[in-house]
Design a protein around this motif. Sequence first.
Motif, PDB file in Angstrom:
ATOM      1  N   ARG A  77       1.280  -0.906   0.209  1.00 35.71           N
ATOM      2  CA  ARG A  77      -0.160   0.367  -0.115  1.00 35.71           C
ATOM      3  C   ARG A  77       0.619   1.240   0.004  1.00 35.71           C
ATOM      4  N   LEU A  78       2.229   1.471   1.210  1.00 34.80           N
ATOM      5  CA  LEU A  78       2.372   2.785   0.921  1.00 34.80           C
ATOM      6  C   LEU A  78       3.049   2.976  -0.442  1.00 34.80           C
ATOM      7  N   GLN A  79       3.858   1.474  -1.003  1.00 37.37           N
ATOM      8  CA  GLN A  79       4.559   1.723  -2.289  1.00 37.37           C
ATOM      9  C   GLN A  79       3.441   2.013  -3.775  1.00 37.37           C
ATOM     10  N   VAL A 115      11.815  -0.170   9.141  1.00 38.70           N
ATOM     11  CA  VAL A 115      13.037  -0.142   8.070  1.00 38.70           C
ATOM     12  C   VAL A 115      12.313  -0.049   7.678  1.00 38.70           C
ATOM     13  N   SER A 116      11.435  -1.464   6.793  1.00 34.12           N
ATOM     14  CA  SER A 116      10.867  -1.806   5.520  1.00 34.12           C
ATOM     15  C   SER A 116       9.883  -0.083   5.446  1.00 34.12           C
ATOM     16  N   ALA A 117       9.041   0.161   6.101  1.00 32.07           N
ATOM     17  CA  ALA A 117       8.266   1.284   5.465  1.00 32.07           C
ATOM     18  C   ALA A 117       9.336   2.534   5.240  1.00 32.07           C
ATOM     19  N   ALA A 118       9.745   2.918   6.188  1.00 36.25           N
ATOM     20  CA  ALA A 118      10.869   3.844   5.750  1.00 36.25           C
ATOM     21  C   ALA A 118      11.314   3.450   4.519  1.00 36.25           C
ATOM     22  N   THR A 119      11.909   2.765   4.117  1.00 37.15           N
ATOM     23  CA  THR A 119      13.405   2.419   2.444  1.00 37.15           C
ATOM     24  C   THR A 119      12.011   2.253   2.052  1.00 37.15           C
ATOM     25  N   ALA A 120      10.912   1.818   2.130  1.00 42.41           N
ATOM     26  CA  ALA A 120       9.818   1.929   1.120  1.00 42.41           C
ATOM     27  C   ALA A 120       9.531   3.563   0.500  1.00 42.41           C
ATOM     28  N   MET A 121       9.253   4.313   1.904  1.00 42.64           N
ATOM     29  CA  MET A 121       8.714   6.189   1.558  1.00 42.64           C
ATOM     30  C   MET A 121      10.223   6.189   0.850  1.00 42.64           C
ATOM     31  N   ALA A 122      10.847   6.253   1.387  1.00 43.21           N
ATOM     32  CA  ALA A 122      12.398   7.162   1.051  1.00 43.21           C
ATOM     33  C   ALA A 122      12.317   6.711  -0.484  1.00 43.21           C
ATOM     34  N   LYS A 123      12.167   5.124  -0.393  1.00 45.80           N
ATOM     35  CA  LYS A 123      12.925   5.119  -1.722  1.00 45.80           C
ATOM     36  C   LYS A 123      11.437   5.866  -3.006  1.00 45.80           C
ATOM     37  N   ALA A 155      11.859   8.211  -6.136  1.00 47.74           N
ATOM     38  CA  ALA A 155      11.378   8.699  -7.238  1.00 47.74           C
ATOM     39  C   ALA A 155      10.761   9.370  -7.270  1.00 47.74           C
ATOM     40  N   ALA A 156       9.914  10.500  -6.173  1.00 45.58           N
ATOM     41  CA  ALA A 156       9.127  11.190  -6.832  1.00 45.58           C
ATOM     42  C   ALA A 156      10.697  12.950  -6.696  1.00 45.58           C
ATOM     43  N   GLY A 157      11.126  12.710  -6.965  1.00 47.54           N
ATOM     44  CA  GLY A 157      12.790  13.950  -7.404  1.00 47.54           C
ATOM     45  C   GLY A 157      12.980  14.204  -6.141  1.00 47.54           C
ATOM     46  N   ALA A 158      13.579  13.651  -5.284  1.00 46.91           N
ATOM     47  CA  ALA A 158      13.698  14.398  -3.640  1.00 46.91           C
ATOM     48  C   ALA A 158      15.518  14.098  -4.433  1.00 46.91           C
ATOM     49  N   THR A 159      16.018  15.420  -3.681  1.00 43.00           N
ATOM     50  CA  THR A 159      17.022  15.916  -3.762  1.00 43.00           C
ATOM     51  C   THR A 159      18.264  15.292  -2.638  1.00 43.00           C
ATOM     52  N   MET A 160      17.854  15.049  -1.615  1.00 43.41           N
ATOM     53  CA  MET A 160      18.898  15.202  -0.213  1.00 43.41           C
ATOM     54  C   MET A 160      19.473  14.034   0.042  1.00 43.41           C
ATOM     55  N   SER A 161      21.063  13.477   0.807  1.00 50.62           N
ATOM     56  CA  SER A 161      21.226  12.008   0.141  1.00 50.62           C
ATOM     57  C   SER A 161      20.025  11.261   1.343  1.00 50.62           C
ATOM     58  N   ASP A 162      20.899  10.232   1.294  1.00 53.09           N
ATOM     59  CA  ASP A 162      20.085   9.257   1.226  1.00 53.09           C
ATOM     60  C   ASP A 162      20.913   9.131   2.873  1.00 53.09           C
ATOM     61  N   HIS A 163      20.869   9.116   3.385  1.00 53.94           N
ATOM     62  CA  HIS A 163      20.601   9.183   5.035  1.00 53.94           C
ATOM     63  C   HIS A 163      19.648  10.226   6.073  1.00 53.94           C
ATOM     64  N   GLU A 164      19.374  11.061   5.275  1.00 55.68           N
ATOM     65  CA  GLU A 164      18.453  12.690   5.229  1.00 55.68           C
ATOM     66  C   GLU A 164      17.350  11.811   5.130  1.00 55.68           C
ATOM     67  N   LEU A 165      17.244  11.385   3.722  1.00 55.62           N
ATOM     68  CA  LEU A 165      16.117  11.268   3.134  1.00 55.62           C
ATOM     69  C   LEU A 165      15.273  10.108   4.456  1.00 55.62           C
ATOM     70  N   MET A 166      16.255   8.721   3.960  1.00 59.14           N
ATOM     71  CA  MET A 166      15.539   7.803   5.839  1.00 59.14           C
ATOM     72  C   MET A 166      14.859   8.959   7.122  1.00 59.14           C
ATOM     73  N   VAL A 185      14.251  11.564   7.274  1.00 54.72           N
ATOM     74  CA  VAL A 185      12.578  12.172   7.119  1.00 54.72           C
ATOM     75  C   VAL A 185      11.850  11.154   6.452  1.00 54.72           C
ATOM     76  N   ALA A 186      11.881   9.730   6.265  1.00 55.55           N
ATOM     77  CA  ALA A 186      11.163   9.222   6.553  1.00 55.55           C
ATOM     78  C   ALA A 186      10.465   8.069   7.541  1.00 55.55           C
ATOM     79  N   GLU A 187      11.710   8.163   8.593  1.00 49.59           N
ATOM     80  CA  GLU A 187      11.260   7.578   9.634  1.00 49.59           C
ATOM     81  C   GLU A 187      10.380   8.228  10.829  1.00 49.59           C
TER      82      GLU A 187
END
Length: 195
Positions: free
Chosen positions: A74-76, A130-138, A142-153, A155-157
Motif C-alpha cells: 500500500r505504501l508503494q 525499517v521497511s516502511a521508511a525504506t519504501a517511503m524513501a524510495k 523516485a518523486a525527485g527528492a535530492t537530499m542525501s540517502d541518510h537524510e531521506l531515510m 525524514v521517512a522514519e
Amino acid sequence: MRRLRNTDSRTEQESAILKAAAEEVALVGIGRLSMDVVARQAGVSRSTLYRRFPSRDALITELGRQTFEFAMARLQTVAIDSGPQAASVAAFREGVRLLTGEPVMRRFLQLDGEFTATTEMVAEARLFLVSAATAMAKALRAAGATMSDHELMAVAEVHIRLAASLVQVNTDVLDVTDDDAVARYAKTYLAPLVH
C-alpha cells in the motif's frame, strides 16, 4: 455452531488459518489469541493447525509478516509524479489510513494499548519500521527528492514514527480520521522536510 472440517489443500488450510487468526487478533488482540478458537474458525483440527504452524509464536510471526507485506504494498502506491513534497503528503496520508483502518496492523504495532509481545513480534515491528521508511524513501527519491540517502531515510522514519504516534495517542492538534486534515498537516509540517 461448529464449522465443517476443512479438507482443502495445505495452502488453502494455511490461508484459512491465517484469516481466522487475523479475525481473532483484530477482535481480542495478540496476547489473547486462542489457538483453539483459530482452529475452530478455520475449520481445522488442532493437530492440523500445529502441523501448519508448529507454535503460537510461529502463527503470530507469519500473520505479522503478511500484514506488513500488505502495508508495504500500500505504501508503494503513493503517487510520485507530483514531486517529492506532494509524494511525502500522499505517503503520510496513506500511512495514517493504514494505521487507523487495519485492526491487525494496529494490534501488531501495539497501537491499541496491548503491550504483550513476543520477541518475534518486536522484531517484526522493528522490521516494519525499517521497511516502511525504506519504501517511503524510495518513493520520495523516485518523486525527485535530492537530499542525501541518510537524510531521506531520517525524514521517512520521522514520517512513519509520527503517523504511528498520532494514531496511538489522540490529540486536538490533528483528527487522524479526517483525511483532508491529515493532508493539510503533512503539507504544513512534514513536506517542508523533503527537498
